[in-house]
Motif scaffolding. Structure first.
Motif, PDB file in Angstrom:
ATOM      1  N   HIS A   1      38.186  19.816  71.804  1.00 19.84           N
ATOM      2  CA  HIS A   1      38.613  19.767  73.205  1.00 19.84           C
ATOM      3  C   HIS A   1      38.892  18.316  73.563  1.00 19.84           C
ATOM      4  O   HIS A   1      38.506  17.400  72.835  1.00 19.84           O
TER       5      HIS A   1
ATOM      6  N   LEU B   1      29.364   8.593  76.310  1.00 23.58           N
ATOM      7  CA  LEU B   1      28.572   9.536  75.512  1.00 23.58           C
ATOM      8  C   LEU B   1      27.417   8.825  74.831  1.00 23.58           C
ATOM      9  O   LEU B   1      27.613   7.843  74.127  1.00 23.58           O
TER      10      LEU B   1
ATOM     11  N   SER C   1      23.019  15.253  72.553  1.00 33.22           N
ATOM     12  CA  SER C   1      23.983  14.271  73.046  1.00 33.22           C
ATOM     13  C   SER C   1      24.094  14.429  74.560  1.00 33.22           C
ATOM     14  O   SER C   1      23.708  15.471  75.119  1.00 33.22           O
TER      15      SER C   1
ATOM     16  N   ASN D   1      23.801  18.212  75.785  1.00 32.99           N
ATOM     17  CA  ASN D   1      24.035  19.156  74.687  1.00 32.99           C
ATOM     18  C   ASN D   1      22.868  19.181  73.719  1.00 32.99           C
ATOM     19  O   ASN D   1      22.353  18.131  73.337  1.00 32.99           O
TER      20      ASN D   1
ATOM     21  N   HIS E   1      38.280  16.021  70.313  1.00 31.59           N
ATOM     22  CA  HIS E   1      37.056  15.770  69.550  1.00 31.59           C
ATOM     23  C   HIS E   1      36.227  17.033  69.473  1.00 31.59           C
ATOM     24  O   HIS E   1      36.484  18.005  70.183  1.00 31.59           O
TER      25      HIS E   1
ATOM     26  N   LEU F   1      29.465  13.784  66.042  1.00 27.00           N
ATOM     27  CA  LEU F   1      30.728  13.687  66.776  1.00 27.00           C
ATOM     28  C   LEU F   1      31.874  13.356  65.826  1.00 27.00           C
ATOM     29  O   LEU F   1      31.780  12.419  65.029  1.00 27.00           O
TER      30      LEU F   1
ATOM     31  N   ASP G   1      38.308  15.787  77.091  1.00 25.04           N
ATOM     32  CA  ASP G   1      37.487  15.870  78.309  1.00 25.04           C
ATOM     33  C   ASP G   1      38.386  15.841  79.541  1.00 25.04           C
ATOM     34  O   ASP G   1      39.267  14.986  79.648  1.00 25.04           O
TER      35      ASP G   1
ATOM     36  N   ALA H   1      26.990  13.699  77.555  1.00 25.81           N
ATOM     37  CA  ALA H   1      28.299  13.232  78.023  1.00 25.81           C
ATOM     38  C   ALA H   1      28.188  13.006  79.532  1.00 25.81           C
ATOM     39  O   ALA H   1      27.886  13.942  80.289  1.00 25.81           O
TER      40      ALA H   1
ATOM     41  N   ARG I   1      26.761  16.381  81.050  1.00 28.38           N
ATOM     42  CA  ARG I   1      26.641  17.560  80.192  1.00 28.38           C
ATOM     43  C   ARG I   1      25.665  17.188  79.083  1.00 28.38           C
ATOM     44  O   ARG I   1      25.939  16.314  78.257  1.00 28.38           O
TER      45      ARG I   1
ATOM     46  N   ILE J   1      30.420  21.938  69.003  1.00 29.93           N
ATOM     47  CA  ILE J   1      31.255  22.097  70.215  1.00 29.93           C
ATOM     48  C   ILE J   1      32.698  22.086  69.726  1.00 29.93           C
ATOM     49  O   ILE J   1      33.083  21.209  68.952  1.00 29.93           O
TER      50      ILE J   1
ATOM     51  N   ARG K   1      20.331  18.132  67.025  1.00 33.23           N
ATOM     52  CA  ARG K   1      20.993  16.924  67.542  1.00 33.23           C
ATOM     53  C   ARG K   1      21.136  17.046  69.058  1.00 33.23           C
ATOM     54  O   ARG K   1      21.414  18.133  69.565  1.00 33.23           O
TER      55      ARG K   1
ATOM     56  N   TYR L   1      22.176  20.787  69.975  1.00 35.55           N
ATOM     57  CA  TYR L   1      22.717  21.499  68.815  1.00 35.55           C
ATOM     58  C   TYR L   1      21.558  21.799  67.863  1.00 35.55           C
ATOM     59  O   TYR L   1      21.061  20.884  67.199  1.00 35.55           O
TER      60      TYR L   1
HETATM   61  O1  LIG Z   1      27.973  16.013  71.084  1.00 38.30           O
HETATM   62  C1  LIG Z   1      28.951  15.287  71.020  1.00 38.30           C
HETATM   63  O2  LIG Z   1      28.967  14.285  70.284  1.00 38.30           O
HETATM   64  C2  LIG Z   1      30.191  15.591  71.811  1.00 38.30           C
HETATM   65  C3  LIG Z   1      29.931  16.234  73.142  1.00 38.30           C
HETATM   66  C4  LIG Z   1      31.175  16.411  73.956  1.00 38.30           C
HETATM   67  O3  LIG Z   1      32.262  16.219  73.490  1.00 38.30           O
HETATM   68  C5  LIG Z   1      31.083  16.837  75.379  1.00 38.30           C
HETATM   69  O4  LIG Z   1      29.991  17.154  75.856  1.00 38.30           O
HETATM   70  O5  LIG Z   1      32.149  16.861  76.047  1.00 38.30           O
END
Ligand SMILES: O=C(O)CCC(=O)C(=O)O
Ligand SMILES: [Fe+2]
Length: 364
Positions: free
Chosen positions: A233, A242, A302, A216, A290, A251, A235, A304, A214, A230, A300, A218
């Motif tokens: 939730h 990550l 990220s 991401n 998280h 995060l 996972d 996962a 995934r 986000i 930003r 932002y």
């Molecule tokens: O962007 C993050 O640090 C968290 C992303 C996340 O929790 C996810 O993709 O499940």
């Protein structure tokens, strides 16, 4: 080659929502109502300069762990029990592989919207460019755009969602996915030992696995105190690796009823226990809630990388994790049914696990 059926993740699909990146591109101050969180859900945006360092999550030297170092193994046990999150250093994934992976994600989100839309989610497939967990027109939305891809095994990849026009995109994923798989397998082998089994114990229980990513994005937000990148939730996987932006923290994990910011460490990988591992270990290891917060001036990124069982696996506590002192805390459920349950709902911390498999009368 996998069959065409295998290439569709038939887990249910989110409602289509606008691209937040586009919203910000058109008007950096725009903040539609759907993104403004209720008071109780708004984040306190921490000042990095004064964020307490006593609350840093555990850091584990992966090279020592892989050699069987006792201190590092103890740290892993504690990290999975008390935190559900830790960072690994000396993980052996070459810096070049990490940099190329991050650059590939950045390049994807830099594409014009029409280009990105060529890889948009389609039909009932969860994969592609779009969004997840949007179940109603009224729900509050994440300040985030994402791409979801199944990356391993090779034969079930659906390359129609892969941005083949970006030079090096596929190669970056190929290389990182292989490295990430090795790291995830070594971690699970060590967790098996900690659970009193041989190194392959967990793997025998969850069987063959898939890997998915995934990605991401932002965008910056003029009011990071009102939105969430986000939503909270846990996972729904076995384990998550990550990669987060070195420069832009975001995060946060819930630890002892506080939101703790996970400070980026250069080249480290953040690891977290997923719901499936929590269930297999009968709650000994915790899948922790998280979320991500946004930044006023910087975007930003990220990534996962999740390790998941096949759809047909019946998930439930392993025999070795159940005894008189720790009675069975979860019922059994087919993994596909679990995924369909959570993907049909908005993210809600750990409520989905609690409302499906958790046995109410047991201790926690
Ligand atoms: O962007 C993050 O640090 C968290 C992303 C996340 O929790 C996810 O993709 O499940
Ligand atoms: Fe997550």
């Amino acid at each position: 080659m996998g069959s065409e059926d295998e290439k569709v993740s038939d887990w249910g699909k989110s409602l289509t929502v606008p691209s937040v990146q586009e919203l910000v591109r058109n008007d950096p101050h725009s903040l539609p109502e759907r993104y403004i969180q209720l008071h109780r859900d708004r984040p306190v945006v921490p000042d990095m300069a004064v964020a307490p360092s006593s609350f840093d999550i555990p850091i584990i030297d992966f090279a020592l762990l892989a050699k069987g170092d006792e201190d590092e193994t103890r740290k892993l046990d504690l990290a999975c029990k008390e935190w559900g999150f830790f960072q690994i250093i000396n993980h052996g994934v070459p810096e070049e592989v990490l940099l190329k992976m991050k650059a590939a994600i950045a390049a994807f989100f830099e594409l014009p919207l029409e280009e990105k839309n060529k890889y948009a989610q389609d039909g009932n497939d969860f994969q592609g460019y779009g969004q997840a967990y949007v179940a109603s027109e009224d729900q509050k939305l994440d300040w985030c755009d994402m791409v979801f891809l199944i990356t391993l095994p090779h034969e079930i990849r659906n390359l129609k969602y892969w941005a083949d026009t970006i030079p090096g995109f596929k190669d970056a994923i190929d290389r990182y996915s292989k490295e990430a798989q090795k790291v995830a397998e070594e971690l699970c082998a060590n967790i098996s030992l900690l659970m009193g089994m041989d190194k392959d114990g967990l793997q025998r229980s969850y069987g063959k696995t898939k890997q998915a990513m995934r990605m991401n994005y932002y965008p910056p937000c003029s009011r990071p105190d009102l939105v969430i990148g986000i939503n909270p939730h846990s996972d729904p996987d076995i384990i998550t690796l990550l990669l987060q932006d070195d420069e832009v923290p975001g995060l946060q994990i819930r630890h002892k009823d506080e939101w703790i910011l996970v400070k980026p460490i250069h080249n480290a990988i953040v690891v977290n226990v997923g719901d499936v591992l929590e269930i297999l270990s009968n709650g000994m290891y915790k899948s922790i809630e998280h979320r991500a917060i946004t930044n006023e001036s910087k975007a930003r990124l990220s990534l996962a990388t999740i390790m998941i069982p096949y759809d047909e696996l019946e998930i439930g506590p392993m025999e070795c994790a159940v005894d008189d002192h720790r009675p069975r805390m979860y019922a059994n459920m087919k993994y596909l049914d679990y995924l369909r349950y959570i993907f049909a709902r908005k993210m809600e911390g750990k409520a989905h696990l609690d409302n499906t498999l958790k046995i109410k009368s047991s201790f926690s």
